[in-house]
Design a protein around this motif. Structure first.
Motif, short mmCIF file in Angstrom:
data_model
loop_
_atom_site.label_atom_id
_atom_site.label_comp_id
_atom_site.label_asym_id
_atom_site.label_seq_id
_atom_site.Cartn_x
_atom_site.Cartn_y
_atom_site.Cartn_z
N PRO A 133 -12.18 2.75 0.19
CA PRO A 133 -11.39 3.57 -0.75
C PRO A 133 -10.26 2.76 -1.37
O PRO A 133 -9.61 1.95 -0.68
N LYS A 134 -10.02 2.98 -2.65
CA LYS A 134 -9.00 2.18 -3.34
C LYS A 134 -7.62 2.33 -2.71
O LYS A 134 -6.82 1.40 -2.71
N GLU A 135 -7.34 3.51 -2.16
CA GLU A 135 -6.05 3.73 -1.52
C GLU A 135 -5.88 2.82 -0.31
O GLU A 135 -4.78 2.32 -0.04
N PHE A 136 -6.98 2.60 0.42
CA PHE A 136 -6.89 1.73 1.58
C PHE A 136 -6.84 0.27 1.15
O PHE A 136 -6.16 -0.55 1.77
N GLN A 137 -7.54 -0.08 0.09
CA GLN A 137 -7.45 -1.43 -0.46
C GLN A 137 -6.01 -1.75 -0.84
O GLN A 137 -5.48 -2.83 -0.53
N GLU A 138 -5.36 -0.79 -1.51
CA GLU A 138 -3.97 -0.99 -1.95
C GLU A 138 -3.04 -1.10 -0.75
O GLU A 138 -2.10 -1.91 -0.76
N ALA A 139 -3.30 -0.28 0.28
CA ALA A 139 -2.46 -0.32 1.48
C ALA A 139 -2.54 -1.68 2.15
O ALA A 139 -1.53 -2.22 2.62
N MET A 140 -3.73 -2.27 2.19
CA MET A 140 -3.89 -3.58 2.82
C MET A 140 -3.31 -4.69 1.95
O MET A 140 -2.83 -5.70 2.47
N MET A 141 -3.35 -4.51 0.63
CA MET A 141 -2.75 -5.51 -0.26
C MET A 141 -1.24 -5.54 -0.09
O MET A 141 -0.60 -6.60 -0.20
N GLU A 142 -0.66 -4.37 0.21
CA GLU A 142 0.79 -4.27 0.37
C GLU A 142 1.25 -4.64 1.78
O GLU A 142 2.43 -4.89 2.00
N ASP A 143 0.32 -4.65 2.73
CA ASP A 143 0.69 -4.89 4.13
C ASP A 143 -0.30 -5.89 4.73
O ASP A 143 -1.39 -5.54 5.16
N GLU A 144 0.11 -7.15 4.77
CA GLU A 144 -0.77 -8.22 5.27
C GLU A 144 -1.11 -8.02 6.74
O GLU A 144 -2.22 -8.35 7.18
N ALA A 145 -0.18 -7.46 7.51
CA ALA A 145 -0.43 -7.22 8.93
C ALA A 145 -1.54 -6.18 9.11
O ALA A 145 -2.39 -6.31 10.00
N LEU A 146 -1.51 -5.15 8.27
CA LEU A 146 -2.54 -4.12 8.33
C LEU A 146 -3.91 -4.71 7.97
O LEU A 146 -4.91 -4.44 8.63
N LYS A 147 -3.94 -5.53 6.93
CA LYS A 147 -5.18 -6.18 6.51
C LYS A 147 -5.73 -7.06 7.62
O LYS A 147 -6.94 -7.04 7.91
N SER A 148 -4.87 -7.81 8.25
CA SER A 148 -5.29 -8.70 9.33
C SER A 148 -5.80 -7.92 10.53
O SER A 148 -6.82 -8.26 11.14
N ALA A 149 -5.09 -6.84 10.89
CA ALA A 149 -5.47 -6.02 12.04
C ALA A 149 -6.82 -5.34 11.81
O ALA A 149 -7.65 -5.26 12.71
N PHE A 150 -7.03 -4.85 10.58
CA PHE A 150 -8.30 -4.19 10.27
C PHE A 150 -9.45 -5.19 10.34
O PHE A 150 -10.53 -4.86 10.85
N ALA A 151 -9.24 -6.41 9.87
CA ALA A 151 -10.28 -7.44 9.89
C ALA A 151 -10.67 -7.81 11.32
O ALA A 151 -11.81 -8.23 11.56
N GLU A 157 -7.13 12.59 -3.21
CA GLU A 157 -6.37 11.36 -3.02
C GLU A 157 -5.24 11.56 -2.02
O GLU A 157 -4.99 10.70 -1.17
N SER A 158 -4.56 12.69 -2.11
CA SER A 158 -3.45 12.96 -1.20
C SER A 158 -3.90 12.98 0.25
O SER A 158 -3.20 12.51 1.15
#
Length: 212
Positions: free
Chosen positions: A132-150, A170-171
């Motif tokens: 979902p684009k909202e989750f893509q945006e959240a990971m772009m804004e938070d590198e730690a979140l992106k790393s943890a999800f990976a 969306e909400s």
């Protein structure tokens, strides 16, 4: 017969006689019995074959690789919309079991043959799921979140993506993402307790607060 399954059945308030009958049928098939994920589970040569399940309106035998069986009698039910491998045979009373006794044994034999053949379920790869684009945006804004999800296992990643994408608004998607950020950062899956055990596991006694 596993003592853990004995103890599980004794404490049941619902479906005790019914699940006990299913248990006796499965033990006739010379399967190994254990308590896994809080339910009686039956395996063949260390491979999980089926598990017994009790719900409010019905009880069931779930075949872990049900999708590979022919289901010649068309009795299988898909447990969930996104379920890839497992299939259920659902029951509502003892007569329902007795009327399907031969069918149950035939399906178990077929499941054993599938295990002997070594056939595997071709599961969708994590890359096949839309993010979902909202989750893509959240990971772009938070590198730690992106790393943890990976770093999460493919199964845990899949459950999060399905959970987020299922929300139509969306909400709601944003709320689900925000609610689960902490869990992802801790390396936990949707069904994991903060102690590292599934909330459905009997070894997690619930004496601490779970993240929900």
């Amino acid at each position: 017969m596993s003592p853990k399954v004995d103890a599980f059945l004794v404490q049941l308030n619902k479906w005790q006689a019914e699940l006990s009958l299913l248990r006796s049928l499965l033990l006739e098939m010379e399967l190994d019995e254990d308590l896994k994920w809080g339910s009686p589970c039956y395996s063949f040569e260390n491979s999980n074959l089926v598990i017994l399940q009790g719900f409010k309106e019905y009880f069931a035998i779930l075949f872990f690789k049900g999708v590979l069986l022919k289901d010649s009698e068309k009795v299988f039910t898909k447990p969930g919309e996104n379920t890839q491998s497992s299939r259920q045979i659902r029951f509502r009373n003892i007569d329902d079991i007795l009327s399907k006794e031969s069918l149950i044994k035939a399906y178990i034999k077929e499941a054993i043959e599938v295990e002997k053949s070594g056939e595997k379920v071709a599961l969708k790869k994590i890359e096949d799921y839309a993010v979902p684009k909202e989750f893509q945006e959240a990971m772009m804004e938070d590198e730690a979140l992106k790393s943890a999800f990976a770093k999460l296992s493919p199964g845990r990643q899949r459950m999060y993506l399905i959970h987020f994408a299922e929300a139509k608004q969306e909400s709601t998607r944003l709320a689900r993402i925000e609610k689960n950020k902490g869990r992802i950062l801790m390396g936990k899956g949707l069904g994991d307790c903060i102690c590292g055990l599934s909330q459905k596991m009997p070894t997690c006694d619930g004496s601490h607060k779970h993240m929900r």
